[in-house]
Write an enzyme that holds these catalytic residues in place. Structure first.
Site, PDB file in Angstrom:
ATOM      1  N   TYR A   1       1.438  -9.856   7.588  1.00 37.73           N
ATOM      2  CA  TYR A   1       0.763 -11.065   7.108  1.00 37.73           C
ATOM      3  C   TYR A   1       1.324 -12.335   7.735  1.00 37.73           C
ATOM      4  O   TYR A   1       0.603 -13.276   7.984  1.00 37.73           O
ATOM      5  CB  TYR A   1       0.874 -11.163   5.583  1.00 37.73           C
ATOM      6  CG  TYR A   1      -0.002 -10.136   4.893  1.00 37.73           C
ATOM      7  CD1 TYR A   1      -1.343 -10.393   4.671  1.00 37.73           C
ATOM      8  CD2 TYR A   1       0.505  -8.889   4.506  1.00 37.73           C
ATOM      9  CE1 TYR A   1      -2.170  -9.462   4.074  1.00 37.73           C
ATOM     10  CE2 TYR A   1      -0.315  -7.949   3.900  1.00 37.73           C
ATOM     11  CZ  TYR A   1      -1.657  -8.238   3.689  1.00 37.73           C
ATOM     12  OH  TYR A   1      -2.472  -7.308   3.110  1.00 37.73           O
TER      13      TYR A   1
ATOM     14  N   GLU B   1       4.397   0.084   1.347  1.00 36.73           N
ATOM     15  CA  GLU B   1       5.400  -0.973   1.215  1.00 36.73           C
ATOM     16  C   GLU B   1       6.526  -0.653   0.234  1.00 36.73           C
ATOM     17  O   GLU B   1       6.690  -1.351  -0.791  1.00 36.73           O
ATOM     18  CB  GLU B   1       4.723  -2.288   0.808  1.00 36.73           C
ATOM     19  CG  GLU B   1       3.628  -2.741   1.745  1.00 36.73           C
ATOM     20  CD  GLU B   1       3.134  -4.161   1.474  1.00 36.73           C
ATOM     21  OE1 GLU B   1       3.440  -4.719   0.401  1.00 36.73           O
ATOM     22  OE2 GLU B   1       2.445  -4.717   2.341  1.00 36.73           O
TER      23      GLU B   1
ATOM     24  N   ASN C   1       1.865  -3.249   7.737  1.00 39.85           N
ATOM     25  CA  ASN C   1       1.212  -4.354   7.028  1.00 39.85           C
ATOM     26  C   ASN C   1       1.844  -5.639   7.516  1.00 39.85           C
ATOM     27  O   ASN C   1       3.056  -5.850   7.348  1.00 39.85           O
ATOM     28  CB  ASN C   1       1.409  -4.235   5.517  1.00 39.85           C
ATOM     29  CG  ASN C   1       0.602  -3.087   4.918  1.00 39.85           C
ATOM     30  OD1 ASN C   1      -0.132  -2.388   5.630  1.00 39.85           O
ATOM     31  ND2 ASN C   1       0.737  -2.895   3.623  1.00 39.85           N
TER      32      ASN C   1
ATOM     33  N   GLU D   1      -2.754  -3.123   7.001  1.00 38.60           N
ATOM     34  CA  GLU D   1      -3.208  -4.316   6.274  1.00 38.60           C
ATOM     35  C   GLU D   1      -2.937  -5.543   7.128  1.00 38.60           C
ATOM     36  O   GLU D   1      -1.841  -5.700   7.675  1.00 38.60           O
ATOM     37  CB  GLU D   1      -2.440  -4.531   4.950  1.00 38.60           C
ATOM     38  CG  GLU D   1      -2.790  -3.558   3.856  1.00 38.60           C
ATOM     39  CD  GLU D   1      -2.002  -3.814   2.565  1.00 38.60           C
ATOM     40  OE1 GLU D   1      -1.586  -4.967   2.313  1.00 38.60           O
ATOM     41  OE2 GLU D   1      -1.802  -2.848   1.821  1.00 38.60           O
TER      42      GLU D   1
ATOM     43  N   ARG E   1      -9.384   2.607   3.989  1.00 37.37           N
ATOM     44  CA  ARG E   1      -8.091   2.967   3.400  1.00 37.37           C
ATOM     45  C   ARG E   1      -8.114   2.602   1.916  1.00 37.37           C
ATOM     46  O   ARG E   1      -8.341   1.442   1.568  1.00 37.37           O
ATOM     47  CB  ARG E   1      -6.967   2.199   4.113  1.00 37.37           C
ATOM     48  CG  ARG E   1      -5.623   2.357   3.447  1.00 37.37           C
ATOM     49  CD  ARG E   1      -4.488   1.649   4.184  1.00 37.37           C
ATOM     50  NE  ARG E   1      -3.259   1.837   3.432  1.00 37.37           N
ATOM     51  CZ  ARG E   1      -2.507   0.861   2.935  1.00 37.37           C
ATOM     52  NH1 ARG E   1      -2.803  -0.402   3.147  1.00 37.37           N
ATOM     53  NH2 ARG E   1      -1.428   1.154   2.237  1.00 37.37           N
TER      54      ARG E   1
ATOM     55  N   HIS F   1       0.273   3.430  -4.153  1.00 39.69           N
ATOM     56  CA  HIS F   1       0.145   1.978  -3.972  1.00 39.69           C
ATOM     57  C   HIS F   1       0.437   1.328  -5.327  1.00 39.69           C
ATOM     58  O   HIS F   1      -0.397   0.646  -5.904  1.00 39.69           O
ATOM     59  CB  HIS F   1      -1.241   1.631  -3.423  1.00 39.69           C
ATOM     60  CG  HIS F   1      -1.320   0.280  -2.745  1.00 39.69           C
ATOM     61  ND1 HIS F   1      -1.857   0.095  -1.488  1.00 39.69           N
ATOM     62  CD2 HIS F   1      -0.940  -0.953  -3.146  1.00 39.69           C
ATOM     63  CE1 HIS F   1      -1.813  -1.186  -1.161  1.00 39.69           C
ATOM     64  NE2 HIS F   1      -1.253  -1.847  -2.149  1.00 39.69           N
TER      65      HIS F   1
END
Ligand code: FCB
Length: 444
Positions: free
Chosen positions: A293, A165, A291, A351, A76, A120
């Site tokens: 985290y 995002e 994504n 991600e 990606r 991005h």
């Protein structure tokens, strides 16, 4: 039971243009808001910029060979809008498009499926000068850019991600001022969020028109939100936080409406929405990119404007170099929740990864905490798949150490170490671990 993933599971790694490419002033590339922002003193730690970054613009053949050596099934990456259309609108820069053309061919020749992110974060500065995302014209600017890129690449690229995002773009860039363009204006931030979503919806139809069997999705940064205690006030604070980070983006895309509780909180700050907007935003997508985290733990706090919620750091937890709690259970819960509340046709983790303070010792990087982080998050994803979540792939952030936005080069997320002085790449232990995971299609 062995932790083996479904056949054809897509193991990948992710990067983004401004974070790795460098070559900021080459082959006709225009200025982006991140060039302007990072070159303005005080914005990025140590005055770092993306001028050179990983020099991937020149070293991409080596980087593709590296991916191939790890057995990656997919990669990606994002396209730099100002490389393709230097002024944001108007003349197309052939050399810029050629770069991505060669990269796509190189990936395909190596048996690696390209997953292309169209935005991005590197907006052409010329468009910021016209008001950027808070200006409704941004929707048309983005549509033209998407049409140019997809006309060129969609004979070979099947997987498209419109935005990365949008929450971060809108709020970290326009409300907190921590990312480009560095604004601190809540009304502009909410309006930007709406235009990002609207431009996503329009991009979906353009990509379908230009692409034969295009698979189109959007990548959202999503959190599992927990209240700091079981006090009703904290539980309500968690609900507000969930509206802000998760539902504000998921609801319009999947349900064609903004969450009313969050919009009420916004009051006069709520974005201007025109008739038909939500219908376009909710154009059916093929997959949701997640994504993940960390989780978010919040407490009720009347002193915080609008949201009245304050982030709390659980004391017993493990934290990464970013100060983010390591919480794999949150990935499992988030995936289950997405399935229950939104039932996307397919999901990809676009991600997941962690920054730790890596050190090179005798030419090796023993990043055992990153290995543990990945192992636990893979296991959490696997559990969700066992319970019916249609998770089709997983992209580790990141392939390479890179320019971590306002933190510059101080945070290393790569499974491959980059020596910025020499541009040497060193496979960290996590890369070797990942290679074994891919080879076994599961946890060895
Ligand atoms: C995400 C961004 C990505 C990277 C990681 C650590 O928010 O999409 O570019 O910076 O965080």
């Amino acid at each position: 039971m062995a932790t083996i993933f479904p056949n054809g599971f897509v193991w990948g790694a992710a990067t983004a243009s401004y974070q790795i490419e460098g070559a900021a002033n080459e082959d006709g590339r225009g200025e982006s808001i991140w060039d302007r922002f990072s070159h303005t003193p005080g914005n990025v730690l140590n005055g770092d910029t993306g001028d050179v970054a990983d020099d991937h613009y020149h070293r991409w053949p080596q980087d593709v060979a590296l991916m191939q050596s790890l057995g990656l099934k997919a990669y990606r990456f994002s396209i730099a809008w100002p490389r393709v259309i230097p002024d944001g609108i108007g003349a197309v820069n052939a050399a810029g498009l050629d770069f991505y053309d060669r990269l796509v061919d190189g990936l395909l020749a190596a048996g690696i499926e390209p997953f292309v992110t169209l935005y991005h974060w590197d907006l052409p500065q010329a468009l910021q000068d016209r008001g950027g995302w808070p200006n409704r014209d941004s929707v048309a600017w983005f549509a033209d850019y998407v049409a140019v890129v997809s006309r060129r690449l969609s004979d070979r690229v099947r997987y498209w991600i419109t935005h990365n995002e949008p929450w971060v773009v809108a709020f970290v860039g326009h409300l907190m001022g921590v990312h480009a363009p560095g604004m601190r204006d809540p009304k502009a931030a909410l309006q930007a969020a709406h235009h990002l979503l609207l431009s996503h919806g329009q991009a979906v139809s353009i990509l379908r028109r230009n692409g034969n069997g295009a698979q189109v999705g959007i990548t959202l940064n999503l959190s599992w939100v927990d209240p700091a205690s079981d006090r009703p006030a904290d539980i309500e604070a968690a609900r507000r936080q969930d509206g802000y980070v998760n539902r504000m983006f998921l609801d319009p895309v999947f349900k064609g409406s903004y969450p009313s509780d969050f919009m009420e909180l916004c009051g006069d700050l709520a974005p201007r929405i025109e008739e038909g907007d939500l219908q376009q935003i909710s154009a059916p997508i093929d997959f949701l990119g997640v994504n993940y985290y960390s989780r978010s733990v919040v407490a009720d706090d009347p002193n915080i404007p609008i949201l009245r919620a304050r982030a709390v750091l659980p004391p017993e937890a493990e934290y990464t170099e970013m100060g983010w709690e390591v919480y794999p259970e949150g990935l499992y819960r988030l995936l289950r929740r997405l399935q229950e509340d939104y039932a996307p046709g397919a999901l990809y983790i676009t991600e997941n990864g962690a920054a730790f303070a890596d050190r090179v010792e005798d030419g090796r990087v023993h990043d055992e905490r990153r290995v543990a982080y990945l192992r636990e998050h893979f296991a959490a994803a696997w559990r969700a798949i066992q319970e019916g979540v249609p998770l089709r792939g997983y992209f580790v952030w990141s392939l390479l150490d890179n320019f971590e936005w306002a933190y510059g080069y101080s945070k290393r997320f790569g499974i491959v170490y980059v020596d910025y002085a020499t541009q040497e790449r060193i496979l960290k232990d996590s890369a070797l671990f990942y290679r074994d995971v891919i080879a076994a299609n599961g946890l060895p």
